[in-house]
Write a protein that holds these residues in place. Sequence first.
Motif, PDB file in Angstrom:
ATOM      1  N   GLY A  31       0.712  -1.252   0.051  1.00  0.00           N
ATOM      2  CA  GLY A  31      -0.018   0.063  -0.120  1.00  0.00           C
ATOM      3  C   GLY A  31       0.742   1.252   0.139  1.00  0.00           C
ATOM      4  N   GLY A  32       1.960   1.181   0.117  1.00  0.00           N
ATOM      5  CA  GLY A  32       2.900   2.289  -0.085  1.00  0.00           C
ATOM      6  C   GLY A  32       3.288   2.671  -1.426  1.00  0.00           C
ATOM      7  N   ARG A  33       4.299   3.865  -1.534  1.00  0.00           N
ATOM      8  CA  ARG A  33       4.492   4.405  -2.675  1.00  0.00           C
ATOM      9  C   ARG A  33       5.801   3.470  -3.111  1.00  0.00           C
ATOM     10  N   LEU A  34       6.462   2.910  -2.349  1.00  0.00           N
ATOM     11  CA  LEU A  34       7.925   2.316  -2.447  1.00  0.00           C
ATOM     12  C   LEU A  34       7.593   0.819  -2.623  1.00  0.00           C
ATOM     13  N   GLY A  35       8.567   0.022  -3.433  1.00  0.00           N
ATOM     14  CA  GLY A  35       8.684  -1.471  -3.369  1.00  0.00           C
ATOM     15  C   GLY A  35       9.398  -1.897  -2.388  1.00  0.00           C
ATOM     16  N   ILE A  36       9.485  -3.166  -2.562  1.00  0.00           N
ATOM     17  CA  ILE A  36      10.016  -3.917  -1.515  1.00  0.00           C
ATOM     18  C   ILE A  36      11.562  -3.852  -1.650  1.00  0.00           C
ATOM     19  N   GLY A  37      12.215  -3.525  -0.911  1.00  0.00           N
ATOM     20  CA  GLY A  37      13.767  -3.520  -0.876  1.00  0.00           C
ATOM     21  C   GLY A  37      14.107  -1.675  -1.085  1.00  0.00           C
ATOM     22  N   GLU A  38      13.068  -0.894  -1.291  1.00  0.00           N
ATOM     23  CA  GLU A  38      13.327   0.423  -1.758  1.00  0.00           C
ATOM     24  C   GLU A  38      13.141   1.459  -0.309  1.00  0.00           C
ATOM     25  N   GLY A  39      13.989   2.509  -0.417  1.00  0.00           N
ATOM     26  CA  GLY A  39      13.737   3.433   0.716  1.00  0.00           C
ATOM     27  C   GLY A  39      14.810   3.173   1.782  1.00  0.00           C
ATOM     28  N   ASP A  40      14.835   4.094   2.624  1.00  0.00           N
ATOM     29  CA  ASP A  40      15.999   3.724   3.935  1.00  0.00           C
ATOM     30  C   ASP A  40      15.543   3.430   4.957  1.00  0.00           C
ATOM     31  N   LEU A  41      13.963   3.279   5.093  1.00  0.00           N
ATOM     32  CA  LEU A  41      13.279   2.719   6.453  1.00  0.00           C
ATOM     33  C   LEU A  41      12.882   1.336   6.137  1.00  0.00           C
ATOM     34  N   ASP A  67       6.736   7.587   2.525  1.00  0.00           N
ATOM     35  CA  ASP A  67       7.940   7.184   2.289  1.00  0.00           C
ATOM     36  C   ASP A  67       8.652   6.137   2.890  1.00  0.00           C
ATOM     37  N   ARG A  68       7.860   5.140   2.611  1.00  0.00           N
ATOM     38  CA  ARG A  68       8.383   3.798   3.071  1.00  0.00           C
ATOM     39  C   ARG A  68       7.558   2.600   2.284  1.00  0.00           C
ATOM     40  N   GLY A 105      13.009 -10.947   1.332  1.00  0.00           N
ATOM     41  CA  GLY A 105      14.410 -10.765   1.210  1.00  0.00           C
ATOM     42  C   GLY A 105      14.824  -9.272   2.127  1.00  0.00           C
ATOM     43  N   VAL A 106      14.094  -9.056   3.051  1.00  0.00           N
ATOM     44  CA  VAL A 106      14.193  -7.832   3.657  1.00  0.00           C
ATOM     45  C   VAL A 106      14.768  -8.311   5.290  1.00  0.00           C
ATOM     46  N   PRO A 107      15.825  -7.701   5.711  1.00  0.00           N
ATOM     47  CA  PRO A 107      16.701  -8.124   6.872  1.00  0.00           C
ATOM     48  C   PRO A 107      15.907  -7.719   8.363  1.00  0.00           C
TER      49      PRO A 107
END
Length: 276
Positions: A31-41, A67-68, A105-107
Amino acid sequence: MSALPRPAIPIGRTRRQVIDLAGKQAAWINGGRLGIGEGDLPPLVLLHGLAGDALTWQFNLTALGTDRTVLAPDLPGHGSSTLDVGAGHVDDLARWVGTLIDAWGVPRVDLVGHSLGARIALSLAHQRPELVRRATLIACAGLGSDLDHLFLDRLAEASDLEQSRLAAAKLFAEPVPLVEPMARALTLRQSVPENRAAIKALLDANRAELSERLVKRDWAPSVPVQLIWGQRDTIVPPPPADLIPAGIPFHLLPGAGHMPHVEAASRVNALIGSFH
């Protein structure tokens, strides 16, 4: 109480994404603007309650995802994910969520859970503290308050529109326009015997433990946690303040029932945004 916000979710974002997870279907909404693995948060993962699905978060997804990455899975037995709930215990469901996060694939992630989903988030924070950075628990089941088991049984057994209307209305402190569409969606799903059986299996698997009063050491994980509750929640009433471990923020929202993330969405979104 302020008017309900409009669920400004782009149409494309409401389409569920599906993968094979250990031979069974797992579905979620980004539901966010960014895809998986994108952004700093780290991604914000939203876990719905019993008999809900990812769209339970329709008033939160866009606001939290400016922003996440914001990911809302359908838990097993719900939505477009597998109807096979296995043993169905919250700890098993937490392991399923952890496996899904690994597949992304996110830590590390931040968790927000509602009701049963909050208890799952709490379990995952205990199981894998290295995976969970922070957690927000909304109306968390089994934190020292007396659950309305009669309501939960009626929710699991609801299979016609009248039953569903009664169940949906009890979720809110005041009558809201969402009761009717929520009741129709619940009826559509619960009228299928296999769907109804999955919800009942989850309820039966967790009934005894969620009725126990946990002591402080059992429900305070090593990751930062905040609690959000509707003051007028009669399904999972707010716990006594003296049961809450020191240092855990406890936000009690007046005029809200069991669905504060809907009834007081702007306030809840702000609390989540400031904590995460």
